[in-house]
Design a protein around this motif. Structure first.
Motif, PDB file in Angstrom:
ATOM      1  N   LEU A   1      46.081  42.604  47.267  1.00  0.00           N
ATOM      2  CA  LEU A   1      47.595  42.450  46.915  1.00  0.00           C
ATOM      3  C   LEU A   1      47.972  41.182  46.091  1.00  0.00           C
ATOM      4  O   LEU A   1      48.659  41.189  44.771  1.00  0.00           O
ATOM      5  CB  LEU A   1      48.570  42.329  48.213  1.00  0.00           C
ATOM      6  CG  LEU A   1      48.466  43.840  48.792  1.00  0.00           C
ATOM      7  CD1 LEU A   1      49.367  43.431  50.076  1.00  0.00           C
ATOM      8  CD2 LEU A   1      49.147  44.702  48.272  1.00  0.00           C
ATOM      9  N   ASP A   2      47.268  40.082  46.010  1.00  0.00           N
ATOM     10  CA  ASP A   2      47.690  38.809  45.542  1.00  0.00           C
ATOM     11  C   ASP A   2      47.144  38.734  44.228  1.00  0.00           C
ATOM     12  O   ASP A   2      48.064  38.338  43.416  1.00  0.00           O
ATOM     13  CB  ASP A   2      46.978  37.446  46.293  1.00  0.00           C
ATOM     14  CG  ASP A   2      47.760  37.338  47.944  1.00  0.00           C
ATOM     15  OD1 ASP A   2      48.682  37.764  48.103  1.00  0.00           O
ATOM     16  OD2 ASP A   2      47.125  36.487  48.561  1.00  0.00           O
ATOM     17  N   SER A   3      46.130  39.367  43.996  1.00  0.00           N
ATOM     18  CA  SER A   3      45.700  39.631  42.361  1.00  0.00           C
ATOM     19  C   SER A   3      46.625  40.504  41.834  1.00  0.00           C
ATOM     20  O   SER A   3      46.830  40.236  40.483  1.00  0.00           O
ATOM     21  CB  SER A   3      44.239  40.030  42.324  1.00  0.00           C
ATOM     22  OG  SER A   3      44.046  41.222  43.073  1.00  0.00           O
ATOM     23  N   ARG A   4      46.935  41.627  42.306  1.00  0.00           N
ATOM     24  CA  ARG A   4      47.801  42.421  41.725  1.00  0.00           C
ATOM     25  C   ARG A   4      49.071  41.654  41.369  1.00  0.00           C
ATOM     26  O   ARG A   4      49.747  42.213  40.012  1.00  0.00           O
ATOM     27  CB  ARG A   4      47.817  43.583  42.464  1.00  0.00           C
ATOM     28  CG  ARG A   4      48.847  44.819  41.586  1.00  0.00           C
ATOM     29  CD  ARG A   4      48.883  46.052  42.175  1.00  0.00           C
ATOM     30  NE  ARG A   4      49.310  45.970  43.792  1.00  0.00           N
ATOM     31  CZ  ARG A   4      49.384  46.998  44.633  1.00  0.00           C
ATOM     32  NH1 ARG A   4      48.644  48.135  44.380  1.00  0.00           N
ATOM     33  NH2 ARG A   4      49.949  46.878  45.685  1.00  0.00           N
ATOM     34  N   ALA A   5      49.718  41.007  42.181  1.00  0.00           N
ATOM     35  CA  ALA A   5      51.040  40.622  42.087  1.00  0.00           C
ATOM     36  C   ALA A   5      50.884  39.295  41.069  1.00  0.00           C
ATOM     37  O   ALA A   5      51.905  39.501  40.202  1.00  0.00           O
ATOM     38  CB  ALA A   5      51.592  39.734  43.423  1.00  0.00           C
ATOM     39  N   VAL A   6      49.900  38.508  40.859  1.00  0.00           N
ATOM     40  CA  VAL A   6      49.857  37.753  39.869  1.00  0.00           C
ATOM     41  C   VAL A   6      49.591  38.392  38.134  1.00  0.00           C
ATOM     42  O   VAL A   6      50.663  37.987  37.451  1.00  0.00           O
ATOM     43  CB  VAL A   6      48.624  36.903  39.765  1.00  0.00           C
ATOM     44  CG1 VAL A   6      48.324  36.164  38.781  1.00  0.00           C
ATOM     45  CG2 VAL A   6      48.604  35.906  41.046  1.00  0.00           C
ATOM     46  N   LEU A   7      49.025  39.337  38.210  1.00  0.00           N
ATOM     47  CA  LEU A   7      48.878  40.245  36.873  1.00  0.00           C
ATOM     48  C   LEU A   7      50.219  40.832  36.626  1.00  0.00           C
ATOM     49  O   LEU A   7      50.753  40.872  35.674  1.00  0.00           O
ATOM     50  CB  LEU A   7      47.856  41.201  37.139  1.00  0.00           C
ATOM     51  CG  LEU A   7      46.500  40.545  36.971  1.00  0.00           C
ATOM     52  CD1 LEU A   7      45.408  41.630  37.493  1.00  0.00           C
ATOM     53  CD2 LEU A   7      45.895  39.933  35.898  1.00  0.00           C
ATOM     54  N   GLU A   8      50.919  41.504  37.613  1.00  0.00           N
ATOM     55  CA  GLU A   8      51.991  42.214  37.340  1.00  0.00           C
ATOM     56  C   GLU A   8      53.230  41.202  36.979  1.00  0.00           C
ATOM     57  O   GLU A   8      54.043  41.484  36.132  1.00  0.00           O
ATOM     58  CB  GLU A   8      52.543  43.145  38.549  1.00  0.00           C
ATOM     59  CG  GLU A   8      51.745  44.066  38.832  1.00  0.00           C
ATOM     60  CD  GLU A   8      52.018  45.025  40.206  1.00  0.00           C
ATOM     61  OE1 GLU A   8      51.656  46.099  40.195  1.00  0.00           O
ATOM     62  OE2 GLU A   8      52.823  44.626  40.920  1.00  0.00           O
ATOM     63  N   ASP A   9      53.319  39.998  37.569  1.00  0.00           N
ATOM     64  CA  ASP A   9      54.263  38.783  37.156  1.00  0.00           C
ATOM     65  C   ASP A   9      53.901  38.646  35.723  1.00  0.00           C
ATOM     66  O   ASP A   9      54.968  38.282  34.832  1.00  0.00           O
ATOM     67  CB  ASP A   9      54.083  37.606  38.061  1.00  0.00           C
ATOM     68  CG  ASP A   9      55.073  36.747  37.933  1.00  0.00           C
ATOM     69  OD1 ASP A   9      56.292  37.050  37.868  1.00  0.00           O
ATOM     70  OD2 ASP A   9      54.879  35.612  37.628  1.00  0.00           O
TER      71      ASP A   9
ATOM     72  N   MET B   1      44.075  46.722  25.113  1.00  0.00           N
ATOM     73  CA  MET B   1      43.067  46.721  26.175  1.00  0.00           C
ATOM     74  C   MET B   1      44.098  46.990  27.359  1.00  0.00           C
ATOM     75  O   MET B   1      45.411  46.398  27.521  1.00  0.00           O
ATOM     76  CB  MET B   1      42.545  45.384  26.727  1.00  0.00           C
ATOM     77  CG  MET B   1      41.130  45.171  25.817  1.00  0.00           C
ATOM     78  SD  MET B   1      40.224  43.974  26.592  1.00  0.00           S
ATOM     79  CE  MET B   1      38.837  43.585  25.331  1.00  0.00           C
ATOM     80  N   GLU B   2      43.729  47.626  28.440  1.00  0.00           N
ATOM     81  CA  GLU B   2      44.309  48.165  29.627  1.00  0.00           C
ATOM     82  C   GLU B   2      43.984  46.928  30.390  1.00  0.00           C
ATOM     83  O   GLU B   2      42.515  46.479  30.563  1.00  0.00           O
ATOM     84  CB  GLU B   2      44.123  49.359  30.118  1.00  0.00           C
ATOM     85  CG  GLU B   2      44.959  49.738  31.318  1.00  0.00           C
ATOM     86  CD  GLU B   2      44.778  51.215  31.947  1.00  0.00           C
ATOM     87  OE1 GLU B   2      45.475  51.895  31.976  1.00  0.00           O
ATOM     88  OE2 GLU B   2      43.577  51.665  31.851  1.00  0.00           O
ATOM     89  N   ILE B   3      45.018  46.480  31.691  1.00  0.00           N
ATOM     90  CA  ILE B   3      44.670  45.366  32.387  1.00  0.00           C
ATOM     91  C   ILE B   3      44.330  45.828  33.923  1.00  0.00           C
ATOM     92  O   ILE B   3      45.393  46.593  34.240  1.00  0.00           O
ATOM     93  CB  ILE B   3      45.647  44.288  32.250  1.00  0.00           C
ATOM     94  CG1 ILE B   3      45.756  43.694  31.012  1.00  0.00           C
ATOM     95  CG2 ILE B   3      45.294  43.326  33.374  1.00  0.00           C
ATOM     96  CD1 ILE B   3      44.271  43.116  30.317  1.00  0.00           C
ATOM     97  N   GLY B   4      43.363  45.521  34.540  1.00  0.00           N
ATOM     98  CA  GLY B   4      43.346  45.743  35.913  1.00  0.00           C
ATOM     99  C   GLY B   4      42.833  44.593  36.664  1.00  0.00           C
ATOM    100  O   GLY B   4      42.458  43.564  36.232  1.00  0.00           O
ATOM    101  N   SER B   5      43.176  44.687  38.155  1.00  0.00           N
ATOM    102  CA  SER B   5      42.556  43.724  38.786  1.00  0.00           C
ATOM    103  C   SER B   5      41.167  43.614  39.409  1.00  0.00           C
ATOM    104  O   SER B   5      40.528  44.846  39.583  1.00  0.00           O
ATOM    105  CB  SER B   5      43.521  43.753  40.198  1.00  0.00           C
ATOM    106  OG  SER B   5      42.893  42.944  41.278  1.00  0.00           O
ATOM    107  N   HIS B   6      40.725  42.469  39.482  1.00  0.00           N
ATOM    108  CA  HIS B   6      39.319  42.058  39.852  1.00  0.00           C
ATOM    109  C   HIS B   6      39.200  41.248  40.904  1.00  0.00           C
ATOM    110  O   HIS B   6      38.542  40.463  41.172  1.00  0.00           O
ATOM    111  CB  HIS B   6      38.525  41.723  38.531  1.00  0.00           C
ATOM    112  CG  HIS B   6      36.773  41.817  38.904  1.00  0.00           C
ATOM    113  ND1 HIS B   6      36.429  42.855  39.302  1.00  0.00           N
ATOM    114  CD2 HIS B   6      35.861  40.946  38.737  1.00  0.00           C
ATOM    115  CE1 HIS B   6      35.127  42.598  39.300  1.00  0.00           C
ATOM    116  NE2 HIS B   6      34.808  41.562  38.825  1.00  0.00           N
ATOM    117  N   THR B   7      40.490  41.230  42.084  1.00  0.00           N
ATOM    118  CA  THR B   7      40.676  40.366  42.922  1.00  0.00           C
ATOM    119  C   THR B   7      40.890  38.958  42.746  1.00  0.00           C
ATOM    120  O   THR B   7      40.845  38.742  41.289  1.00  0.00           O
ATOM    121  CB  THR B   7      39.415  40.417  43.924  1.00  0.00           C
ATOM    122  OG1 THR B   7      38.269  39.507  43.576  1.00  0.00           O
ATOM    123  CG2 THR B   7      39.123  41.762  44.211  1.00  0.00           C
TER     124      THR B   7
END
Length: 265
Positions: free
Chosen positions: A153-161, A128-134
């Motif tokens: 921005l915050d949702s993406r930062a959490v997932l990227e970390d 699975m590929e992961i994307g942000s959903h806020t």
């Protein structure tokens, strides 16, 4: 010609879902039948990155693509749902609401069994590929610019970390978006964003509101087969109608009066 690209949107796959998400839940048996229909359709399952590559001119789509997407991050996702997809070698894209799955996080989603953030890596390993959903699953088109930017921005930062690599794709909660939301999404660096629109996507769809079809519990295998055949729904892109625009302004006014973000659902 504008060949249809079905982008199916699932939420939970379980037999006994909480009442608030039941309308958007299919049973494991029904889900397996849908996957059989995908296999029998002759379409090529791809992730959102393949559609992004096409829409940005980097690479063509394979013949007759189909996309399977999952929103929110319910507990079945890294378990039986990911397993049945992996058994069939079917790629998919999962958009995760970080406030609902991160330790100590807060979201507007009502109580439900959710996955944990540390299992996002497992999802990637399963295909699975992961994307942000806020972060909170708010109605993005009703937020102030500051709140909107933080959700993106915050949702993406959490997932990227958690994953250790960029996360360039977003899904708008319940599909709610607007020209202002789409512009902000592009400005902060997302490469695509999926909406809902209750329509089939296409190779000419808009990169920041890719059309998806919500799979509801009342939909039959015949409905899914029709979508896979490119029938049963209009084909994006198309302009928002007066009812969509009016509903957006009503929700914005309601949020302003209440003084707090509203749940997108």
């Amino acid at each position: 010609m504008n060949p249809a690209v079905p982008v199916l949107l699932y939420h939970a796959v379980m037999d006994d879902p909480p009442g608030w998400i039941a309308e958007f839940t299919v049973t494991p048996k029904e889900f397996a039948a849908h996957l059989d229909a995908v296999a029998d359709s002759g379409r090529t399952p791809v992730t959102i990155s393949a559609l992004a590559d096409h829409l940005t001119g980097r690479a063509p789509l394979p013949p007759r693509p189909v996309l399977l997407t999952f929103d929110d991050g319910f507990a079945d996702l890294p378990g039986p749902t990911a397993a049945v997809l992996a058994e069939r070698a079917l790629p998919a894209t999962a958009y995760l609401t970080t406030g609902a799955i991160a330790p100590g996080g807060r979201s507007l989603l009502p109580p439900a069994p959710m996955m944990s953030l540390d299992r996002a890596v497992e999802l990637e390993r399963s295909g699975m590929e992961i994307g942000s959903h806020t972060v909170t699953h708010a109605q993005l088109d009703t937020l102030t610019a500051g709140r909107l930017r933080a959700e993106l921005l915050d949702s993406r930062a959490v997932l990227e970390d958690a994953l250790g690599h960029p996360v360039p794709h977003l899904a708008y909660p319940h599909g709610y978006n607007s020209p202002r939301v789409r512009a902000m999404t592009a400005r902060v660096g997302y490469e695509t964003a999926t909406a809902v629109r209750h329509a089939l996507s296409s190779g000419r769809d808009e990169r920041y509101r890719i059309a998806r079809l919500i799979v509801r519990r009342g939909h039959t295998v015949a409905d899914v087969e029709a979508w896979l055949a490119g029938d049963g729904a209009r084909i994006a892109p198309y302009r928002d109608g007066p009812r969509t625009v009016g509903w957006r302004w009503y929700r914005r006014a309601r949020t302003l009066l209440r003084g707090r973000p509203a749940f997108a659902g």
